[in-house]
Design an enzyme around this catalytic site. Structure first.
Site, PDB file in Angstrom:
ATOM      1  N   GLU A 168      -6.816   4.732   7.749  1.00 43.03           N
ATOM      2  CA  GLU A 168      -6.627   6.161   7.431  1.00 43.03           C
ATOM      3  C   GLU A 168      -7.873   6.734   6.784  1.00 43.03           C
ATOM      4  O   GLU A 168      -8.210   7.901   6.982  1.00 43.03           O
ATOM      5  CB  GLU A 168      -5.371   6.337   6.554  1.00 43.03           C
ATOM      6  CG  GLU A 168      -4.104   6.198   7.395  1.00 43.03           C
ATOM      7  CD  GLU A 168      -2.902   5.648   6.660  1.00 43.03           C
ATOM      8  OE1 GLU A 168      -2.870   5.689   5.415  1.00 43.03           O
ATOM      9  OE2 GLU A 168      -1.981   5.160   7.350  1.00 43.03           O
TER      10      GLU A 168
ATOM     11  N   GLU B 281      -5.455  -4.733  10.551  1.00 42.93           N
ATOM     12  CA  GLU B 281      -4.450  -3.692  10.720  1.00 42.93           C
ATOM     13  C   GLU B 281      -4.759  -2.890  11.983  1.00 42.93           C
ATOM     14  O   GLU B 281      -5.548  -1.938  11.941  1.00 42.93           O
ATOM     15  CB  GLU B 281      -4.478  -2.749   9.518  1.00 42.93           C
ATOM     16  CG  GLU B 281      -4.095  -3.414   8.215  1.00 42.93           C
ATOM     17  CD  GLU B 281      -3.448  -2.419   7.267  1.00 42.93           C
ATOM     18  OE1 GLU B 281      -2.322  -2.667   6.852  1.00 42.93           O
ATOM     19  OE2 GLU B 281      -4.064  -1.382   6.986  1.00 42.93           O
TER      20      GLU B 281
ATOM     21  N   ASN C 196       0.871  -1.181   0.000  1.00 38.86           N
ATOM     22  CA  ASN C 196       0.000   0.000   0.000  1.00 38.86           C
ATOM     23  C   ASN C 196       0.908   1.230   0.000  1.00 38.86           C
ATOM     24  O   ASN C 196       1.475   1.577   1.033  1.00 38.86           O
ATOM     25  CB  ASN C 196      -0.893  -0.041   1.255  1.00 38.86           C
ATOM     26  CG  ASN C 196      -1.720   1.227   1.405  1.00 38.86           C
ATOM     27  OD1 ASN C 196      -1.831   2.027   0.478  1.00 38.86           O
ATOM     28  ND2 ASN C 196      -2.302   1.407   2.588  1.00 38.86           N
TER      29      ASN C 196
HETATM   30  P1  PGA Z   1       2.717   0.605   7.513  1.00 38.08           P
HETATM   31  O1  PGA Z   1       1.267   0.745   6.831  1.00 38.08           O
HETATM   32  O2  PGA Z   1       3.313  -0.682   7.009  1.00 38.08           O
HETATM   33  O3  PGA Z   1       3.473   1.813   7.041  1.00 38.08           O
HETATM   34  O4  PGA Z   1       2.500   0.605   8.994  1.00 38.08           O
HETATM   35  C1  PGA Z   1       0.448  -0.371   6.645  1.00 38.08           C
HETATM   36  C2  PGA Z   1      -0.886   0.073   6.100  1.00 38.08           C
HETATM   37  O5  PGA Z   1      -1.400   1.102   6.567  1.00 38.08           O
HETATM   38  O6  PGA Z   1      -1.470  -0.553   5.201  1.00 38.08           O
END
Ligand code: PGA
Length: 249
Positions: free
Chosen positions: A98, A168, A9
């Site tokens: 997010e 997550e 991502n």
């Molecule tokens: P990160 O993000 O690996 O930078 O913690 C993961 C995500 O939000 O999909």
């Protein structure tokens, strides 16, 4: 046997030019393997460039990071599933934390998006996860299962069976704090059991990814944990060399 899924991502990083050079580098380091699925989610404006760069590599799939549920119309700034599909995506993230936290995405919106994804030709990857406060209040299970059930609320069992899920924990995203393999495994077990209630035995085949500060060091231990079938990686996927290495975990 579930084939592992490695999903990058990129969030709001890598415009079309950077996407081209990233993928050129990545493809020179990562040879096609039929024992895993690799997905890259660039920003929507870079999908076309990514599709062109991947023209000879159907083994690497493209995903879009967010969609709106309408097909077209007066929705300034939004991308429809049909448009993302036309630009090269076959997968979409839905309900990334997010989106939920910064852009007010609700459970009801994730349900509409999962439904719209299928109608527009995209496989949804529904993201779920608790905040630090929720974890402190011992609400992880309740929050994760609420988000899960809501997100699939408009789908039938045959659609749920073919989608993907990512756990997550919000406190782990971009913070450098990864869940332990035991933590991740426990929550994935709850998710698997909830999916079994919805779709029966075939829940065993549904890929459950873990995401949140995964890096090349933590990836192998997480992948070895029961019920962890893949990784959704933000920061550590931004460098082509590192991501090629991680995708071979
Ligand atoms: P990160 O993000 O690996 O930078 O913690 C993961 C995500 O939000 O999909």
């Amino acid at each position: 046997m579930r084939a592992p899924v490695f999903a990058a991502n990129w969030k709001m990083n890598h415009g079309p030019r950077a996407t081209r050079s990233y993928l050129e580098h990545f493809l020179s380091r990562y040879s096609a393997r039929d024992d895993r699925t690799v997905i890259i989610c660039p920003p929507a404006v870079s999908l076309e460039a990514a599709r062109a760069a991947l023209a000879a590599r159907s083994d690497v799939l493209l995903g879009v990071q967010n969609i709106f549920w309408e097909e077209k119309g007066a929705f300034t700034g939004e991308t429809s599933p049909v448009m993302a599909h036309e630009a090269g995506a076959s997968v979409t993230l839905v309900g990334h934390s997010e989106r939920r936290q910064l852009f007010g995405e609700t459970d009801e919106m994730t349900a509409r998006k999962c439904d719209a994804a299928w109608r527009g030709g995209l496989t949804p990857m529904l993201c779920v996860g608790e905040s630090q406060d929720e974890r402190d209040r011992d609400e992880t299970r309740a929050v994760v299962l609420r988000q899960l059930r809501a997100g699939i609320g408009r789908l039938d069992a045959s659609q749920v069976r073919r989608m993907m899920f990512a756990y997550e924990p919000v406190w782990a995203i971009g913070t450098g704090r990864t869940a332990t393999p035991e933590n991740a495994s426990e929550v994935h077990g709850w998710i698997r059991a909830a999916l079994a209630d919805e779709v029966g035995e075939q829940a065993r085949e549904i890929p459950l990814l873990y995401g949140g500060s995964v890096n090349a060091e933590t990836a192998p231990r997480l992948m070895a944990a029961p019920n962890v079938d893949g990784l959704l990686v933000g920061g550590a996927s931004l460098d082509a060399e590192r991501w090629a290495h991680m995708a071979c975990t």
